[in-house]
Design an enzyme around this catalytic site. Sequence first.
Site, mmCIF file in Angstrom:
data_model
loop_
_atom_site.group_PDB
_atom_site.id
_atom_site.type_symbol
_atom_site.label_atom_id
_atom_site.label_comp_id
_atom_site.label_asym_id
_atom_site.label_seq_id
_atom_site.Cartn_x
_atom_site.Cartn_y
_atom_site.Cartn_z
ATOM 1 N N ASP A 5 10.097 5.596 -8.843
ATOM 2 C CA ASP A 5 11.450 5.704 -8.988
ATOM 3 C C ASP A 5 11.818 7.040 -9.865
ATOM 4 O O ASP A 5 10.794 7.708 -10.312
ATOM 5 C CB ASP A 5 12.272 4.749 -9.755
ATOM 6 N N TYR A 6 13.026 7.614 -10.135
ATOM 7 C CA TYR A 6 13.372 9.004 -10.564
ATOM 8 C C TYR A 6 12.592 9.052 -11.887
ATOM 9 O O TYR A 6 13.027 8.288 -12.889
ATOM 10 C CB TYR A 6 14.765 9.084 -10.618
#
Length: 748
Positions: free
Chosen positions: A292-293
């Site tokens: 994820d980011y």
Amino acid sequence: MKAWRAGRVLFGLVLLLPALALGQTVASDPVPGDENAAVEALLARMTLEEKLGQLTQYRGRGSDTGPRVPEGGEAQIRQGQVGSFLGVYGADYSRRMQQVAVEESRLGIPLLFAHDVIHGFRTIFPVPLAETASFDPGAVENAARIAAVEATAHGLHWTFAPMVDIARDPRWGRIVEGAGEDPYLGSRMAEARVRGFQGGDLAAPDTMLATAKHFVAYGGAEGGRDYNTVDVSERTLHEIYLPPFKAAVDAGVQSIMPAFNEVAGVPMHAHRPLIETLLRGQWGFDGVLVSDYNAIQELMPHGVAATRTDAGLLGLEAGVDIDMVSGIYLEDVAEAVRDGRLDEAFVDASVRRVLRAKHRLGLFDDPYRYSDAAREAAMTLTPAHRDAARDMARKSFVLLKNDGGTLPLSKRLRTVAVIGPLSDDRRQMLGNWAAAGRPEDAVTPLDGIRTALGPDVRVLHAEGAEIDGDDTSGIDEAVRVAREADAVILMLGEDQEMSAEANNRTTLDLPGVQQRLAQAVQATGKPVVAVLFGGRPLSVNWLHENVPSILMAWFPGVEAGNALADVLFGDHAPSGKLPVTFPRNVGQVPIHYNHKNTGRPPDAKDKYTSKYLDVHWTPLYPFGHGLTYTTFRYDDLRVKTPRIGRGEAVDVEVTVINTGRRAGDEVVQLYLRDDVASFTRPVKELRGFQRVTLQPGESRTLRFRLEPEAMALLDADLRPVVEPGTFTVFAGGSSAETIETTFEVMAD
């Protein structure tokens, strides 16, 4: 094109070469021989930095002409320092960047372009929680298929959807992105969305990699606070949170994204037992894991990594193949590999999976297959796509209450008042995560109602109040408009930013002064219909007690206004059902239908039972609830074989009758309970559903088959077993209104 043609020849020749024995200690996933040989031969030619470049994803930047690679991005492409980009699309631009990759870099490896295509690309469909309310996997699959067609026409190969997190806390802003609280329903929707995005042939130019996210238990964040700690038992993890991911894997999902949270003290981006042992080992997942980011870097504030290098090593050892945004794999891992702190086999295993993904998409055969400007123009926001979005929105609306048959409204009214802060706001209709959707594409409720009623009906409008804030100055104007009308439609609810990542709420009430607006309008004595917009359950007790009709519209997408008018004026009847429980107030949270009993189940006559002092223990609206413009009766629920052996399936039949005066759709729901078991079981669990359309007076007998896995529980070793004993079967139009019967599983 010369360099690319040479690259194609090379890649074709290596299909004839045997896989190289690299002596690695990390297991390689089994893949078809040709694909495996091609990947191995290419891997053997790569430098360590080129390998780490394939594992690096950077975010694009906005510009006046559309999303672009970041500053310096083209140079990184040429140097083999990046394998994929987030948020970069456009047929012509993606072609130019792909040309840099395949013709100007040493190895000519194509790029992947990824984006958060959550509920449509340019044609925005209802938000995922709303789509799930349709209880129609076929329609949901079609919505994802259309999203993939549009997104791939704009040069995208990969979507970070579907989100398959089970969410039992409506305070959590990201509940809007998933399928609600039930693992069975969530599993069916996960399968549908994976099939829609990936299609029947991943190498076709209109299919894209789907990503099941967020692995795992992200929806169980403490306090409903995004990114927060998750503390669940191993049994709950396997019974509630893992099943939709298993369904996605079985449906062939090619990508999975770990969650921001920790599970049992281990952040998911460093959780080798769940990723390598369970996901890859036991389930056989052979696709790509993308972080994820910035989540690899966030292993440092989690407290399990002291440095960026440590974080990168943890991520790679856990099996996270691609580092989104932080750049740690490229910038901080090479030295650790060279000095022996990380076996290069971990890097190689991840690179193999990335190259296989590109191979499966057909990018080595034709890297420009997704970059066709003519297809981009022809397949974007087409009339057929808008029609599908309108139909999906109609199916997603849930009629919560309809006393006295207030809905549908007559088109012969002389004057209709449309009041509320969401009545004419195009951006709100799209909801959050609207990809390339544009507010100007959206039809507002006010526009849709005016179009449906035509010039012979006066349609008055007043905003009355803002979505959030304490300004009451517009209420008097709203009351004046209401007094002139024969009927009032109130458009109330949340801002689309309230139901989104990092947007959690401590209250589920209508924000701002919207309830005061509703009270003032209702006091005029005019017939009032309340339409609610939002991405989570709302506690609307005052509306429930005082307004005769309430329709939950969620965030319906580009065709919001037209779809609402279709339902409000009776051209189509609502048929949605709640995929999540609506509490009376936030103090009831967590509240879900498939709870377990205690030794003292709630009893109004006995103080010392599990309940509240100030509100009833039941929800405002239960899971599966949803009315329409007719009524249904359930009869003759029967089990074809009342006694079965372990390992046998059982067929259940129920008759449904339309007892009203209009045709209507009903979602027939089947629930099951293991009455006495080795471990405590939920009071009931959804085990099947079917949509059926019945004419007035028509009856139909529906059959459901319960396979052994539907009756199974997890034993002490978390293995599925069917125990002998009685089971109760429930059938009805919601989890709370059912008829029931029993059958018995006999001992061996």
